[in-house]
Design an enzyme around this catalytic site. Sequence first.
Site: not given
Ligand code: MEV
Length: 437
Positions: A84, A267, A283, A385
């Site tokens: 990413e 995430k 892992d 991004h």
């Molecule tokens: C993208 O991989 C991760 C984000 O969505 C985390 C977040 O929203 O805090 C940017």
Amino acid sequence: MAERSSELSGFYRKSAEDRRRAVLEFAGIEPEAEKPWLPPEGVDRGILERMIENVIGTFPLPLGVATNFRVNGKDYLVPMALEEPSVVAAASHAAKISREKGGFHAQSSPPVMIGQISLVDVPDPSGARLRILEAEPELLALANSKDPLLNKVGGGARALEVRLAPTPRGTIVIVQLHVDVRDAMGANAVNTMAEALAPELARLSGGRRNLRIISNLAVHRVARVWAIFPRTALEGEGTSGADVVEGVLDAWNFAAHDPFRCATHNKGIMNGISAVAIATGNDFRALEAGAHSYAAWKAGPGGVIAPLTTYEKNAEGDLVGTIEVPMAVGLIGGATAVHPTAKLNVRLLGVKSAQELAQVMASVGLAQNFAALRALANEGIQKGHMALHARNVAVMAGAQGAEVDELARRLAQEHAVRQDRAREVLADMRKTSPSKT
Ligand code: MEV
């Protein structure tokens, strides 16, 4: 064409080369297309071929290095393997901001993992529970007899707990063995001990043993980190540092009160942690399972999921971030000890113990989360991004050499990072300055 069958008899016994041949034939792919599967030079094929089954090649991921990390006063360059864009840059940037106030302050619990043995068809679950607890010293001795080496390095089975779970299929007697696994991830040591204890536990309980396996909800093996992100370092284009602080606090508050947001919040933390896990041969599925189940456990029975980080404003108006996350990582055993790239990455990182690795990884998680919240609450993440995405789109549109950056720049400027537009702009560029192609 004859109907193809995925039942490839003796496939596992073939060499990697023969397996490649077989799968290419199966898929009707020309033999010369195999190149991307071939292991890169410098990586011992034999090692990789013994790591999993039915190996046909390797899958290289980009390996980046996050800079600026200072954890407990020591500087680190952190290897991160992931696909990413923006993650490595975001972590490095957040780490830079944290340095002004001392970087990351980390601690971790002893590396204690849980092994579970489930007992079913137990006639008197409460009585069984007490009989098992009574036998704790003998049971721990039995568990420890299975791993003298772990005992020698200061680890070993430490305690037993017994829980009862009433279910429609009867009460499950759950025995949880706590094992200090030192510098290992611990699954092998814990599973071996759990398997060794099961017959005696079945006898003591008068029931039947069902499963004997590690739990990834590693509540006794957590890393904790805090850092200050000074208000004055957070000023953005037309935004004051104080506003950025409030924006991050609101973003965290959103995650703390909404499970849909919280899943994404966590995430983002794992974007950092799993990338280091992959780079160091750890892992990452165990870490993901541990982190997300810990977040649910933390939310309690009335909640769904809690953020793994917190943010507050201190008396100076600076942002104080914290993270607390289970961190079942190891330096010995597993891929970390055999994968040549993982071994080199661990050397680069310079960590001496699994706990030190856990602390650095939790710091990366906090840095990642802070960077994401800061961007989301301000300019949004698409800007960053898109700049990187634009380069990919440029390459896909056929740009070469210096054209890639130029085309990416024009697409980003137009806010039109799309294949169709990329081809048009590229054609245009080539008309106006054909010498560059
Ligand atoms: C993208 O991989 C991760 C984000 O969505 C985390 C977040 O929203 O805090 C940017």
